[in-house]
Write a protein that holds these residues in place. Structure first.
Motif, PDB file in Angstrom:
ATOM      1  N   TYR A 123      -2.764   0.844  -4.236  1.00 10.77           N
ATOM      2  CA  TYR A 123      -2.355  -0.526  -3.947  1.00 10.77           C
ATOM      3  C   TYR A 123      -1.375  -0.993  -5.014  1.00 10.77           C
ATOM      4  O   TYR A 123      -1.522  -0.658  -6.192  1.00 10.77           O
ATOM      5  N   VAL A 124      -0.417  -1.792  -4.599  1.00 10.93           N
ATOM      6  CA  VAL A 124       0.435  -2.534  -5.516  1.00 10.93           C
ATOM      7  C   VAL A 124      -0.094  -3.965  -5.470  1.00 10.93           C
ATOM      8  O   VAL A 124      -0.213  -4.552  -4.394  1.00 10.93           O
ATOM      9  N   LYS A 125      -0.448  -4.482  -6.653  1.00  8.00           N
ATOM     10  CA  LYS A 125      -1.040  -5.819  -6.732  1.00  8.00           C
ATOM     11  C   LYS A 125      -0.214  -6.693  -7.656  1.00  8.00           C
ATOM     12  O   LYS A 125       0.443  -6.190  -8.575  1.00  8.00           O
ATOM     13  N   ILE A 126      -0.254  -7.995  -7.407  1.00  6.60           N
ATOM     14  CA  ILE A 126       0.364  -8.941  -8.331  1.00  6.60           C
ATOM     15  C   ILE A 126      -0.700  -9.935  -8.771  1.00  6.60           C
ATOM     16  O   ILE A 126      -1.665 -10.195  -8.050  1.00  6.60           O
ATOM     17  N   ALA A 127      -0.511 -10.481  -9.966  1.00  9.68           N
ATOM     18  CA  ALA A 127      -1.466 -11.460 -10.481  1.00  9.68           C
ATOM     19  C   ALA A 127      -0.775 -12.356 -11.497  1.00  9.68           C
ATOM     20  O   ALA A 127       0.167 -11.934 -12.170  1.00  9.68           O
ATOM     21  N   LYS A 144      -5.307   3.071  -7.821  1.00 10.68           N
ATOM     22  CA  LYS A 144      -5.924   3.675  -6.645  1.00 10.68           C
ATOM     23  C   LYS A 144      -6.707   2.618  -5.869  1.00 10.68           C
ATOM     24  O   LYS A 144      -7.244   1.683  -6.446  1.00 10.68           O
ATOM     25  N   LYS A 145      -6.798   2.816  -4.582  1.00 10.72           N
ATOM     26  CA  LYS A 145      -7.495   1.855  -3.723  1.00 10.72           C
ATOM     27  C   LYS A 145      -8.942   1.635  -4.141  1.00 10.72           C
ATOM     28  O   LYS A 145      -9.460   0.535  -4.018  1.00 10.72           O
ATOM     29  N   GLU A 194       0.866  -1.171   0.000  1.00 10.59           N
ATOM     30  CA  GLU A 194       0.000   0.000   0.000  1.00 10.59           C
ATOM     31  C   GLU A 194       0.903   1.222   0.000  1.00 10.59           C
ATOM     32  O   GLU A 194       1.820   1.319   0.823  1.00 10.59           O
ATOM     33  N   ILE A 195       0.678   2.123  -0.951  1.00 15.61           N
ATOM     34  CA  ILE A 195       1.473   3.341  -1.045  1.00 15.61           C
ATOM     35  C   ILE A 195       0.509   4.520  -1.136  1.00 15.61           C
ATOM     36  O   ILE A 195      -0.217   4.646  -2.123  1.00 15.61           O
ATOM     37  N   ASN A 196       0.476   5.343  -0.110  1.00 14.07           N
ATOM     38  CA  ASN A 196      -0.443   6.470  -0.063  1.00 14.07           C
ATOM     39  C   ASN A 196      -1.866   5.995  -0.361  1.00 14.07           C
ATOM     40  O   ASN A 196      -2.392   5.174   0.348  1.00 14.07           O
ATOM     41  N   ASP A 253      -6.232   5.790 -13.924  1.00 10.81           N
ATOM     42  CA  ASP A 253      -5.294   5.144 -14.834  1.00 10.81           C
ATOM     43  C   ASP A 253      -4.935   3.789 -14.233  1.00 10.81           C
ATOM     44  O   ASP A 253      -5.101   3.586 -13.018  1.00 10.81           O
ATOM     45  N   GLU A 254      -4.410   2.884 -15.065  1.00 15.47           N
ATOM     46  CA  GLU A 254      -4.008   1.567 -14.565  1.00 15.47           C
ATOM     47  C   GLU A 254      -2.612   1.227 -15.093  1.00 15.47           C
ATOM     48  O   GLU A 254      -2.372   1.264 -16.298  1.00 15.47           O
ATOM     49  N   PHE A 255      -1.690   0.904 -14.179  1.00 17.55           N
ATOM     50  CA  PHE A 255      -0.293   0.610 -14.491  1.00 17.55           C
ATOM     51  C   PHE A 255      -0.095  -0.901 -14.540  1.00 17.55           C
ATOM     52  O   PHE A 255      -0.409  -1.601 -13.573  1.00 17.55           O
ATOM     53  N   PHE A 256       0.401  -1.413 -15.667  1.00 23.21           N
ATOM     54  CA  PHE A 256       0.720  -2.830 -15.837  1.00 23.21           C
ATOM     55  C   PHE A 256       2.229  -2.983 -16.004  1.00 23.21           C
ATOM     56  O   PHE A 256       2.818  -2.293 -16.848  1.00 23.21           O
TER      57      PHE A 256
END
Length: 119
Positions: A28-32, A97-98, A23-25, A47-50
């Motif tokens: 969320y940082v997620k893995i899949a 974003k969360k 969790e950053i500010n 926006d979504e970062f991949f």
């Protein structure tokens, strides 16, 4: 706390089921782990970062295809309809974003709630 991303991936057992690893500010940082085609969706406000950790994936857009290989990343701008896919198992990291819904406003059997994404 120091974490090892490869060790975290070893604990992910279900495809298309992101797990929150940090969790950053307000994000969320997620893995899949992914394989096959996901669902067409967008995120109206985020926006979504991949980032590809292992393997190769495609992000299908209405007018083009983005191919990402290991150590490459792409940001899907908010409102842009997209569909992630991978021919073979691929490990990805996402930053969003969360409040970002996993499949935007689309609800399918692949949709995971935030509670389901908790590591």
């Amino acid at each position: 706390m120091v974490n090892n991303i490869i060790e975290k991936f070893s604990e992910v057992t279900e495809l298309w089921s992101p797990k929150i690893v940090a969790e950053i500010n307000d994000q969320y940082v997620k893995i899949a782990k992914i394989k096959g085609e996901f669902v067409w969706h967008n995120h109206a406000q985020e926006d979504e970062f991949f980032y590809v950790v292992k393997g190769e994936m495609k992000i299908l857009l209405k007018d083009k295809e983005i191919v990402l290989k290991e150590n490459e990343f792409y940001v899907v701008p908010k409102t842009v309809e997209h569909c992630p896919s991978a021919e073979e198992e691929c490990w990805i990291m996402l930053v969003e974003k969360k409040e970002t819904q996993h499949t935007g406003e689309v609800v399918t059997d692949k949709t995971k709630s935030i509670d389901e994404q908790l590591y």
